[in-house]
Design a protein around this motif. Structure first.
Motif, PDB file in Angstrom:
ATOM      1  N   GLY A   1       5.827 -20.004   4.070  1.00 30.18           N
ATOM      2  CA  GLY A   1       6.832 -18.939   4.049  1.00 30.18           C
ATOM      3  C   GLY A   1       6.673 -17.930   2.927  1.00 30.18           C
ATOM      4  O   GLY A   1       7.562 -17.109   2.699  1.00 30.18           O
ATOM      5  N   ARG A   2       5.532 -17.978   2.234  1.00 27.14           N
ATOM      6  CA  ARG A   2       5.326 -17.025   1.145  1.00 27.14           C
ATOM      7  C   ARG A   2       4.807 -15.685   1.682  1.00 27.14           C
ATOM      8  O   ARG A   2       4.010 -15.654   2.613  1.00 27.14           O
ATOM      9  CB  ARG A   2       4.318 -17.571   0.134  1.00 27.14           C
ATOM     10  N   LEU A   3       5.268 -14.628   1.059  1.00 27.49           N
ATOM     11  CA  LEU A   3       4.777 -13.293   1.389  1.00 27.49           C
ATOM     12  C   LEU A   3       3.942 -12.783   0.224  1.00 27.49           C
ATOM     13  O   LEU A   3       4.339 -12.915  -0.936  1.00 27.49           O
ATOM     14  CB  LEU A   3       5.945 -12.329   1.639  1.00 27.49           C
ATOM     15  N   PRO A   4       2.800 -12.175   0.502  1.00 28.00           N
ATOM     16  CA  PRO A   4       1.933 -11.744  -0.600  1.00 28.00           C
ATOM     17  C   PRO A   4       2.284 -10.346  -1.108  1.00 28.00           C
ATOM     18  O   PRO A   4       2.748  -9.484  -0.358  1.00 28.00           O
ATOM     19  CB  PRO A   4       0.547 -11.726   0.043  1.00 28.00           C
ATOM     20  N   SER A   5       2.062 -10.135  -2.387  1.00 29.47           N
ATOM     21  CA  SER A   5       1.978  -8.772  -2.905  1.00 29.47           C
ATOM     22  C   SER A   5       0.521  -8.351  -2.791  1.00 29.47           C
ATOM     23  O   SER A   5      -0.366  -9.187  -2.561  1.00 29.47           O
ATOM     24  CB  SER A   5       2.449  -8.714  -4.354  1.00 29.47           C
ATOM     25  N   LEU A   6       0.274  -7.067  -2.924  1.00 28.69           N
ATOM     26  CA  LEU A   6      -1.096  -6.560  -2.842  1.00 28.69           C
ATOM     27  C   LEU A   6      -1.499  -6.023  -4.204  1.00 28.69           C
ATOM     28  O   LEU A   6      -0.818  -5.168  -4.773  1.00 28.69           O
ATOM     29  CB  LEU A   6      -1.198  -5.462  -1.781  1.00 28.69           C
ATOM     30  N   ARG A   7      -2.607  -6.533  -4.726  1.00 33.33           N
ATOM     31  CA  ARG A   7      -3.088  -6.138  -6.044  1.00 33.33           C
ATOM     32  C   ARG A   7      -4.408  -5.378  -5.927  1.00 33.33           C
ATOM     33  O   ARG A   7      -5.204  -5.612  -5.007  1.00 33.33           O
ATOM     34  CB  ARG A   7      -3.280  -7.368  -6.940  1.00 33.33           C
ATOM     35  N   LEU A   8      -4.631  -4.520  -6.916  1.00 33.39           N
ATOM     36  CA  LEU A   8      -5.860  -3.737  -6.999  1.00 33.39           C
ATOM     37  C   LEU A   8      -6.840  -4.427  -7.934  1.00 33.39           C
ATOM     38  O   LEU A   8      -6.471  -4.858  -9.030  1.00 33.39           O
ATOM     39  CB  LEU A   8      -5.544  -2.335  -7.543  1.00 33.39           C
TER      40      LEU A   8
END
Length: 495
Positions: free
Chosen positions: A159-166
């Motif tokens: 159930g985890r949602l990811p953040s997007l990293r550069l």
């Protein structure tokens, strides 16, 4: 020598600057200073000045602080060519209304491998740092760069949602700052930044560079508190370059902050002296504020510390901006306002004075003529428009005395004597009036002069008694005296 990431090419074409405030409080002098420099830089190069509202920080942005940003720019004459209300070909100009543009670029960056999914919680990052014998306050450790597809699937299943990293570059970054010159950031000094939060909202680290590129921004002067963000922003610009969105990066300069008198960072929410609109309400001239804010970190090559907005535009050279912080000096600001006030023409002074009069004041043609004549007297003698407005308000009052212009029973005879003396004057001129009033020992007793001041000028402008008598003329001056005598004589019919 280690590999270096150097600044890519400057955009070609006309200069386009941007002022991009976040409405998190009333516009402070420090914030408005950035608008002054960006506006002047655009005008110096006959370019375009863009206003963009960066309102992506939902936790801090407040709707009530949006209009004050526009108000202060209008008041100061910092006209924007594109932005809210002005429109333009690169809108919308509120970042929250550009979300789909940002997410479209996000999909392209993710597809090109410039971004990666990150599932780590702050607690997990702190635990990893502690296990490695490191300070947990160091923050994110780039660990999610190396997650396998199986690990990512497991996180999603939980159930985890990811953040997007550069992905940040492995080499040091060399940045050519417009104000500071070459600035070097060591390799690995900055962790991979979040460009899109787990809730799908883009961060400033994405929205700012994307909007700069899409709006064709070529130059930006901003506060030096943002200098530590440059490695992330430069990395974002390069990623945008690699996906074909741009081939250049804006030239950015970092201007030192403005400090309060106690050497703390200026904050309009904590220090009323930092609130720019406070000076508008107090009657300061717009040109004074523009001059003062520019002079805190820049000096005119020939005019020194006192110059007009037009002179700032003509001679602005960002290389002359100093790199040490300026400190707010309200007394110096007031003194500068007096200098600018006295440099106005009589007509300009009168026009500037009108908005400072009480809001209920509606001037007739005769009153406007009286105000223009008064402006010639007041301009070299007052220190502020607020002082001039106080005097002018009394001058424009009805001849019947208000509370501040009433005499006491003890002053009745003294005022009556002044009335007789004025009535006997052969000519109503400044010289004749001055001889009568200022040579009191020979002509008019001091008590009569004091009573005359009370009913003609009130307490705020007593030193201008002769000027008031000349400006009002004989008929209205005598009427003011007679109205005061008549009012006081009602309870004392035998006085």
């Amino acid at each position: 020598m280690p590999d270096r990431e150097t600044t890519i090419a400057t955009p070609a074409g006309p200069v386009r600057t941007v002022f991009a405030p976040s409405p998190i409080g009333r516009p402070s002098l420090g914030l408005v200073r950035m608008a002054v420099f960006n506006w002047a830089l655009a005008r110096h190069h006959h370019g375009r000045f863009v206003l963009r509202i960066e309102d992506t920080d939902a936790a801090r942005v407040r709707a009530q602080f949006y209009q004050p940003v526009l108000e202060v720019l209008r008041w100061l004459g910092l006209d924007w060519d594109e932005g809210p209300e002005a429109g333009g070909p690169h809108g919308p100009y509120l970042q929250t209304e550009r979300r789909e543009l940002h997410l479209d670029v996000t999909r392209r960056l993710l597809g090109a491998g410039e971004l990666y999914e990150s599932f780590s919680t702050p607690e997990e990052v702190a635990e990893r740092r502690t296990r490695a014998g490191q300070d947990p306050r160091l923050g994110y450790d780039n660990a999610d760069r190396y997650l396998s597809e199986r690990e990512k699937a497991a996180h999603r299943a939980a159930g985890r949602l990811p953040s997007l990293r550069l992905r940040m570059p492995a080499s040091e970054t060399v940045f050519d700052d417009l104000v500071r010159g070459e600035v070097v950031f060591k390799a690995g000094a900055v962790a991979d930044p979040v460009l899109v939060r787990a809730n799908g909202r883009p961060t400033f680290a994405l929205a700012g560079p994307v909007d700069d590129v899409l709006m064709g921004i070529t130059h930006n002067l901003r506060g030096d508190a943002m200098l530590p963000l440059m490695p992330c922003q430069l990395a974002a610009y390069r990623a945008l370059q690699r996906i074909g969105l741009t081939d250049a990066v804006p030239r950015i300069g970092h201007v030192p902050m403005v400090l309060a008198s106690n050497a703390k960072i200026l904050n309009s929410q904590e220090d009323p002296a930092a609130d720019t609109l406070r000076y508008r309400d107090a009657g300061f001239l717009p040109r004074t504020i523009v001059n003062y804010l520019a002079a805190l970190g820049w000096s005119h090559p020939t005019q020194g510390q006192v110059f007009s907005p037009a002179e700032l535009v003509e001679h602005l050279d960002v290389r002359r901006i100093r790199t040490r912080p300026g400190r707010l000096d309200v007394q110096r600001l007031a003194e500068l306002d007096t200098l600018h006030l006295r440099a106005l023409t009589t007509e300009e002074f009168a026009e500037a004075l009108v908005p400072q009069l009480p809001s209920h004041t509606r001037l007739t043609g005769d009153e406007r003529a009286l105000l223009r004549r008064a402006a010639a007297v007041l301009r070299p003698r007052v220190k502020s428009l607020a002082e001039a407005a106080s005097v002018a308000t009394t001058l424009l009052e009805a001849d019947e005395p208000g509370p501040s212009r009433q005499i006491t029973e003890a002053e009745f005879d003294a005022l009556r004597e002044a009335h007789h003396a004025l009535g006997d004057l052969p000519a109503w001129t400044a010289d004749a009036l001055s001889a009568l009033i200022k040579n009191g020992a020979e002509q008019l007793p001091k008590a009569s002069v004091a009573a005359l001041r009370t009913v003609v000028t009130g307490p705020a402008a007593g030193r201008l008694l002769v000027d008031f008598l000349v400006l009002l003329g004989q008929r209205r001056s005598m009427r003011r005296i007679e109205c005061a005598l008549a009012q006081r004589s009602v309870p004392f019919p035998n006085g």
